[in-house]
Design an enzyme around this catalytic site. Structure first.
Site, PDB file in Angstrom:
ATOM      1  N   ARG A 101      26.259   5.740  47.490  1.00  0.00           N
ATOM      2  CA  ARG A 101      26.349   5.226  46.127  1.00  0.00           C
ATOM      3  C   ARG A 101      26.015   3.736  46.107  1.00  0.00           C
ATOM      4  O   ARG A 101      25.324   3.250  45.213  1.00  0.00           O
ATOM      5  CB  ARG A 101      27.752   5.439  45.574  1.00  0.00           C
ATOM      6  CG  ARG A 101      27.874   5.090  44.096  1.00  0.00           C
ATOM      7  CD  ARG A 101      29.297   5.319  43.656  1.00  0.00           C
ATOM      8  NE  ARG A 101      29.532   5.016  42.269  1.00  0.00           N
ATOM      9  CZ  ARG A 101      29.494   3.812  41.741  1.00  0.00           C
ATOM     10  NH1 ARG A 101      29.181   2.760  42.473  1.00  0.00           N
ATOM     11  NH2 ARG A 101      29.769   3.639  40.455  1.00  0.00           N
ATOM     12  N   ARG A 145      36.093  17.588  42.221  1.00  0.00           N
ATOM     13  CA  ARG A 145      35.677  16.270  42.736  1.00  0.00           C
ATOM     14  C   ARG A 145      35.647  16.232  44.264  1.00  0.00           C
ATOM     15  O   ARG A 145      35.982  15.209  44.856  1.00  0.00           O
ATOM     16  CB  ARG A 145      36.618  15.163  42.261  1.00  0.00           C
ATOM     17  CG  ARG A 145      36.527  14.785  40.831  1.00  0.00           C
ATOM     18  CD  ARG A 145      35.312  13.885  40.577  1.00  0.00           C
ATOM     19  NE  ARG A 145      34.996  13.907  39.164  1.00  0.00           N
ATOM     20  CZ  ARG A 145      35.573  13.116  38.272  1.00  0.00           C
ATOM     21  NH1 ARG A 145      36.425  12.207  38.650  1.00  0.00           N
ATOM     22  NH2 ARG A 145      35.260  13.211  37.007  1.00  0.00           N
ATOM     23  N   ARG A 171      34.271   9.668  45.689  1.00  0.00           N
ATOM     24  CA  ARG A 171      34.601   8.375  46.307  1.00  0.00           C
ATOM     25  C   ARG A 171      35.572   8.413  47.480  1.00  0.00           C
ATOM     26  O   ARG A 171      35.666   7.452  48.217  1.00  0.00           O
ATOM     27  CB  ARG A 171      35.156   7.434  45.234  1.00  0.00           C
ATOM     28  CG  ARG A 171      34.072   6.823  44.388  1.00  0.00           C
ATOM     29  CD  ARG A 171      34.672   6.092  43.240  1.00  0.00           C
ATOM     30  NE  ARG A 171      35.590   6.988  42.544  1.00  0.00           N
ATOM     31  CZ  ARG A 171      36.191   6.698  41.407  1.00  0.00           C
ATOM     32  NH1 ARG A 171      36.012   5.540  40.844  1.00  0.00           N
ATOM     33  NH2 ARG A 171      36.987   7.571  40.832  1.00  0.00           N
ATOM     34  N   ASP A 208      27.546  15.181  36.135  1.00  0.00           N
ATOM     35  CA  ASP A 208      28.713  14.838  35.319  1.00  0.00           C
ATOM     36  C   ASP A 208      28.654  15.641  34.026  1.00  0.00           C
ATOM     37  O   ASP A 208      27.596  16.139  33.648  1.00  0.00           O
ATOM     38  CB  ASP A 208      28.735  13.339  35.002  1.00  0.00           C
ATOM     39  CG  ASP A 208      30.114  12.913  34.532  1.00  0.00           C
ATOM     40  OD1 ASP A 208      31.014  12.758  35.375  1.00  0.00           O
ATOM     41  OD2 ASP A 208      30.321  12.786  33.311  1.00  0.00           O
ATOM     42  N   TYR A 217      34.273  12.461  24.378  1.00  0.00           N
ATOM     43  CA  TYR A 217      33.557  11.273  24.859  1.00  0.00           C
ATOM     44  C   TYR A 217      32.491  10.814  23.873  1.00  0.00           C
ATOM     45  O   TYR A 217      32.271   9.619  23.692  1.00  0.00           O
ATOM     46  CB  TYR A 217      32.916  11.542  26.230  1.00  0.00           C
ATOM     47  CG  TYR A 217      33.955  11.617  27.323  1.00  0.00           C
ATOM     48  CD1 TYR A 217      34.521  10.458  27.851  1.00  0.00           C
ATOM     49  CD2 TYR A 217      34.407  12.843  27.797  1.00  0.00           C
ATOM     50  CE1 TYR A 217      35.497  10.517  28.836  1.00  0.00           C
ATOM     51  CE2 TYR A 217      35.384  12.915  28.779  1.00  0.00           C
ATOM     52  CZ  TYR A 217      35.928  11.755  29.295  1.00  0.00           C
ATOM     53  OH  TYR A 217      36.893  11.815  30.253  1.00  0.00           O
TER      54      TYR A 217
END
Ligand code: CP3
Length: 345
Positions: A37, A24, A28, A74, A150
């Protein structure tokens, strides 16, 4: 390749200093990521627009002396090629419109259509030409088990009981899904390699939900199929397998045919190295929470980690999981400088 420390470490060859990158590393915690973003409106818009995904991939490399780039995408990206609708919800992660829960859902899965995710291969080509071989580009995919988590659950969860209900109520159906996903993943990462990624990483983030016997059956067996296929078609492309399950099945992981094991921070990296010997390189495994600490404590923990691994080739420094979103930015440079300065293989 101008900086090939990671490729050398993956071959367990001597390097001038320990290479470092962060899971990552694009995300963010970077103000320039947050700005882009916001402008784009959503994570999915960013990841589906090659110019933007390329820019986001390069952002951390402009700021920091990192030894690798990782494709910005992702693990759920593959769902676009399976015609499954999903969203990535802020602070929560992936959410599926229609989770795969029944025989009907899984039997109705369409053949994989990689042309639906041409934007990924376009992004890789753009990053590849922008990087000019400064550092290797890592491509990635979720492991079949983690992706299934998921797809069956429909979202992130602590317990993933829909998934684990299927594990015990209808194991055959889960195997049918995992089989589909392992073939799909092998095709997906093969296309990534053809487009220009130089290393493949498989994320088995949710393997810690399984006991050892089921870990072999539901996770490692499928990862092994993917590794075999990639090694057959692309023998020179190294594979890193990240698992978040402590030291469970370490020796078995080392025997899958992958080149490196990514460890979470609960594993003693020195003991792990003793267990796997020189069969694989190791990646990791600083506790991400240490990034909140003062520079002194950070340097102490880094030194401990490097000493714990010992003076052997085959260490790629990383965190034990992804970079938290609100760490002090300057700590990222502290880590990179400390790892690079500390003389090592
Ligand atoms: O590492 C990188 O810099 C490359 C990009 C990358 C992302 N996701 C971007 C992302 C990678 C390699 C992933 C992998 C991924 N995605 C995994 C495996 C690794 C892991 O972290 O365990 C998993 C389980 C996912 C699923 C996922 N996607 C979750 C759980 C989340 C929420 C995370 C959070 O902190 O909110 C996402 C969203 C996501 N993927 C973000 C990013 C940068 C945050 C999106 C945003 O809000 O802008």
């Amino acid at each position: 390749m101008k900086n090939d420390r990671i490729l050398k470490a993956l071959r367990r060859e001597a390097v001038d200093c320990t290479p470092v990158w962060f899971m990552r590393q694009a995300g963010r915690y970077l103000p320039e990521y947050r700005a882009l973003r916001e402008k784009a409106g959503s994570f999915l818009k960013l990841s589906r627009t090659p110019e933007l995904a390329c820019e986001i991939t390069l952002q951390p490399l402009r700021r920091f002396d990192l030894d690798a780039a990782i494709l910005f995408a992702d693990i759920l990206t593959l769902a676009d090629a399976m015609q499954l609708e999903f969203d990535i919800v802020e602070g929560q992660g992936p959410v599926l419109a229609k989770p795969l829960r029944s025989e009907k859902d899984i039997s109705a899965l369409p053949a994989l259509e990689l042309s639906k995710i041409d934007y990924i291969f376009e992004t890789i080509k753009m990053i590849h030409s922008a990087l000019k071989d400064r550092v290797p580009l890592i491509g990635f995919a979720g492991s079949p088990w983690t992706l299934a988590a998921y797809l069956v659950e429909g979202r992130g969860s602590k317990e993933f009981y829909f998934l684990r209900r299927m594990q015990y109520q209808n194991a055959d159906l889960l195997h049918q899904l995992l089989s589909y996903l392992s073939q799909a993943t092998a095709s997906y990462v093969s296309e990534q390699i053809k487009a220009g990624v130089q290393v493949i990483m498989l994320f088995d983030t949710w393997s810690g939900l399984l006991d050892l016997a089921h870990y072999h059956l539901f996770s490692l067996a499928y990862i092994e199929k993917i590794a075999k296929k990639i090694k057959k078609d692309f023998p020179d492309v190294p594979i890193i397998l990240y698992s978040k399950n402590g030291a469970m099945g370490l020796e078995a992981r080392a025997a899958l045919g992958v080149d490196a094991l990514g460890l979470d921070w609960t594993v003693d990296i020195g003991l792990a190295r003793e267990k796997v010997g020189q069969r694989v390189a190791l990646q990791g495994n600083l506790d991400p929470a240490v990034l909140y600490a003062s520079a002194d404590i950070l340097r102490r923990e880094i030194k401990n980690n490097l000493l714990c691994f010992g003076n052997y080739p085959g260490h790629i420094f990383n965190l034990g999981h992804g970079m938290p979103a609100d760490i002090p930015l300057e700590n990222v440079s502290v880590v990179i400088e400390a790892v690079h300065r500390y003389k090592h293989f």
